[in-house]
Design a protein around this motif. Sequence first.
Motif, short mmCIF file in Angstrom:
data_model
loop_
_atom_site.label_atom_id
_atom_site.label_comp_id
_atom_site.label_asym_id
_atom_site.label_seq_id
_atom_site.Cartn_x
_atom_site.Cartn_y
_atom_site.Cartn_z
N TYR A 92 0.85 -1.19 0.00
CA TYR A 92 0.00 0.00 0.00
C TYR A 92 0.88 1.24 0.00
O TYR A 92 2.07 1.18 0.34
CB TYR A 92 -0.96 0.00 1.19
CG TYR A 92 -0.35 0.47 2.50
CD1 TYR A 92 -0.64 1.75 3.00
CD2 TYR A 92 0.50 -0.34 3.24
CE1 TYR A 92 -0.08 2.19 4.19
CE2 TYR A 92 1.05 0.09 4.43
CZ TYR A 92 0.76 1.36 4.90
OH TYR A 92 1.30 1.80 6.07
N ASP A 93 0.33 2.36 -0.38
CA ASP A 93 1.05 3.62 -0.45
C ASP A 93 0.54 4.53 0.67
O ASP A 93 -0.60 5.02 0.59
CB ASP A 93 0.84 4.29 -1.81
CG ASP A 93 1.64 5.58 -1.95
OD1 ASP A 93 2.27 6.01 -0.96
OD2 ASP A 93 1.64 6.14 -3.06
N PRO A 94 1.33 4.78 1.71
CA PRO A 94 0.86 5.62 2.81
C PRO A 94 0.61 7.07 2.41
O PRO A 94 -0.07 7.81 3.12
CB PRO A 94 1.99 5.51 3.84
CG PRO A 94 3.20 5.12 3.06
CD PRO A 94 2.70 4.28 1.93
N GLU A 95 1.15 7.48 1.24
CA GLU A 95 0.91 8.84 0.77
C GLU A 95 -0.53 9.02 0.27
O GLU A 95 -1.08 10.12 0.31
CB GLU A 95 1.89 9.18 -0.36
CG GLU A 95 3.34 9.23 0.07
CD GLU A 95 3.62 10.37 1.03
OE1 GLU A 95 2.99 11.44 0.86
OE2 GLU A 95 4.45 10.19 1.94
N THR A 96 -1.12 7.93 -0.21
CA THR A 96 -2.46 8.03 -0.79
C THR A 96 -3.51 7.23 -0.04
O THR A 96 -4.71 7.41 -0.27
CB THR A 96 -2.44 7.55 -2.26
OG1 THR A 96 -1.99 6.18 -2.29
CG2 THR A 96 -1.50 8.40 -3.09
N THR A 97 -3.06 6.32 0.85
CA THR A 97 -3.99 5.45 1.56
C THR A 97 -3.71 5.48 3.05
O THR A 97 -2.58 5.18 3.47
CB THR A 97 -3.87 3.99 1.05
OG1 THR A 97 -4.02 3.98 -0.37
CG2 THR A 97 -4.91 3.11 1.69
N GLU A 98 -4.68 5.84 3.83
CA GLU A 98 -4.51 5.85 5.27
C GLU A 98 -4.56 4.43 5.82
O GLU A 98 -5.36 3.61 5.37
CB GLU A 98 -5.59 6.70 5.94
CG GLU A 98 -5.49 8.19 5.66
CD GLU A 98 -6.49 8.98 6.49
OE1 GLU A 98 -7.16 8.36 7.36
OE2 GLU A 98 -6.58 10.20 6.27
N SER A 153 -7.84 2.96 6.90
CA SER A 153 -8.84 2.56 5.90
C SER A 153 -8.88 1.03 5.72
O SER A 153 -9.81 0.51 5.10
CB SER A 153 -8.55 3.22 4.55
OG SER A 153 -7.35 2.73 3.99
N PHE A 154 -7.87 0.35 6.28
CA PHE A 154 -7.87 -1.11 6.18
C PHE A 154 -8.71 -1.68 7.32
O PHE A 154 -8.19 -2.22 8.30
CB PHE A 154 -6.44 -1.65 6.18
CG PHE A 154 -5.70 -1.36 4.91
CD1 PHE A 154 -5.83 -2.19 3.81
CD2 PHE A 154 -4.89 -0.22 4.81
CE1 PHE A 154 -5.15 -1.91 2.63
CE2 PHE A 154 -4.21 0.06 3.63
CZ PHE A 154 -4.34 -0.78 2.53
N ARG A 205 -12.53 -4.52 4.74
CA ARG A 205 -11.66 -4.35 3.58
C ARG A 205 -10.59 -5.43 3.54
O ARG A 205 -10.26 -5.96 2.47
CB ARG A 205 -11.01 -2.96 3.60
CG ARG A 205 -10.17 -2.71 2.35
CD ARG A 205 -9.54 -1.35 2.31
NE ARG A 205 -8.75 -1.16 1.10
CZ ARG A 205 -7.96 -0.14 0.88
NH1 ARG A 205 -7.84 0.82 1.78
NH2 ARG A 205 -7.26 -0.04 -0.24
N CYS A 206 -10.06 -5.76 4.70
CA CYS A 206 -9.05 -6.82 4.76
C CYS A 206 -9.64 -8.15 4.32
O CYS A 206 -8.99 -8.94 3.62
CB CYS A 206 -8.46 -6.93 6.17
SG CYS A 206 -7.39 -5.55 6.62
#
Length: 555
Positions: free
Chosen positions: A254-260, A263-264, A268-269
């Motif tokens: 995942y990209d922490p710059e675009t995904t908090e 949010s998982f 979602r998991c």
Amino acid sequence: MVLSTTRSTLRNTDVLVVGGGIAGLSVAVFLAQQGVDCLLVERRAELSGHPRARGVHPRAMELMRAAGVEAELRGTPSARLLADNSGVIAATSLAGPELGVLDEKYVMDVGADIGLLSPTGWCLCHQGELEDVLRGRAERLGVALRFGTELVSFDQHGAGVTALLRDRATGADRTIEARYLVAADGAHSGIRDTLGIAFDGETLGHYLNIHFDADLTEPLAGRRFLMCYTAGEGVRGALVPLDNATEWLLHVAYDPETTELGSFTEERCAELVRAAAGVPELRPRIRSVSPWDGAARTAGRFRDGRVFLVGDAAHVMPPSGGFGSSTGIQDAHNLAWKLAAVVAGWAGEALLDSYDEERRPICRATVEQAALRSKDRPRLTGGTGGIGGSGGTGERPPVHPGIVEDAQVWLSWRYRSSAVTAWDEGVLPGYGVWSAENDGRPGGRAPHLRLRRGGAELSVLDLFGDRPVLLTGPDNRAWQEAARAVAHELDLPLTVHGIGAELIDVDDRWPELYGVTAQGAVLVRPDGVVAWRCADAPIFARDTLRAVLVRLLAR
């Protein structure tokens, strides 16, 4: 000795270890085996038990054998259940078609027969169980373990280190005086930061570990792999079996710059697990979700005065190749015998300089190997496979020319330091620390040799542990007399073993493996590293051996 202070009780110890993970517990075990008083503190109240890493490679298992826990590790639940697993595959999902198999020349499968190289092999126990076993061994050896205790501050001075510790449950402080401090406090080491030691390298990606339960026996279809990279719609990740049936890990990029991270959610998991499994109706139970960085970094130095860095405090690497925790175990083993020798008085303080001289180049090279393997994984599917695959299809590009074969990384490194004699090159051109083979040269691991004593079979590696060992051929009277005289004169422990005398060379490989004649000798350090060898008997064996030991032990 216990003294009264205004703040708390002052406890003196030889070595204070900060951090109760694999590396810290290994240091404590190896020190305690050699009679060194050790106090270990860990800020967590208990070990996490989380199966973050999995697998102990052959060299680290040799050291676990020396620690007396090999059988216990192989008896852990994960090790028993995964004993027959091997190989890495890629697929659109677990239930979908396979896209590739990791079958490159540099890969040595965990199930490969390495009986000529080592008396042991891979153990696929997971990190939580490995830590439990090491903790139990440390307790049986009398190590003082203090969980729920954090290091607040420390100060180095001429005689040692003064450390302020805090009980996290009560808030009570106490002061510790130690001769040495070992920093095993992880990738975000506060001790390393306090000392201002750089931690250079790169971050290859950011990932989540999703630990879940779900019955995947049907899509698994009897396969027993180490990892399955998933490259289909919905998730790019890797499924890792923990029991080949219902307990699993899913690594997801995942990209922490675009995904908090928040949010998982559990739902979602669960969606990600369903996509990776390829079973739309699956209802997994999510046990935990934990983030981690796929980083490749090495500390700028491993020693600062009386403080030493080990494990993740000294280096971090991506999991490709399974080198991470095993490298920390090797750090611990290298450092422990040197601390023990200095504490006992049969080696000089300058011997401790060789810890950084030896381990840092090897660790830096191992970090590079792990990073190269991580970057190589997308080739499994022509560019689409692996965590963080870049997309695209087509034929696989060639393997990076800098990748060294697994067995060489495990067993054929070469130390270059003040604690080994004249170091000739003997390494692969352009690779710096990896030898083409484990051939008995100074600086390398003593090659495995099958021996028989009485009715029992053992490895030559079983002869090493708490003192230098002089290996000789059957005609060893001169060496026996020289060793006895030098050990008495220098007041140090030294043992002589005659290969072909009291020890039978089962495969008749001693001269070939160690490069000596029947009259020659090889000096091996307590950590099983060849320190010096003499192909034939010199005229003045006593003077020669004395000069070698004085130099190697910084006397």
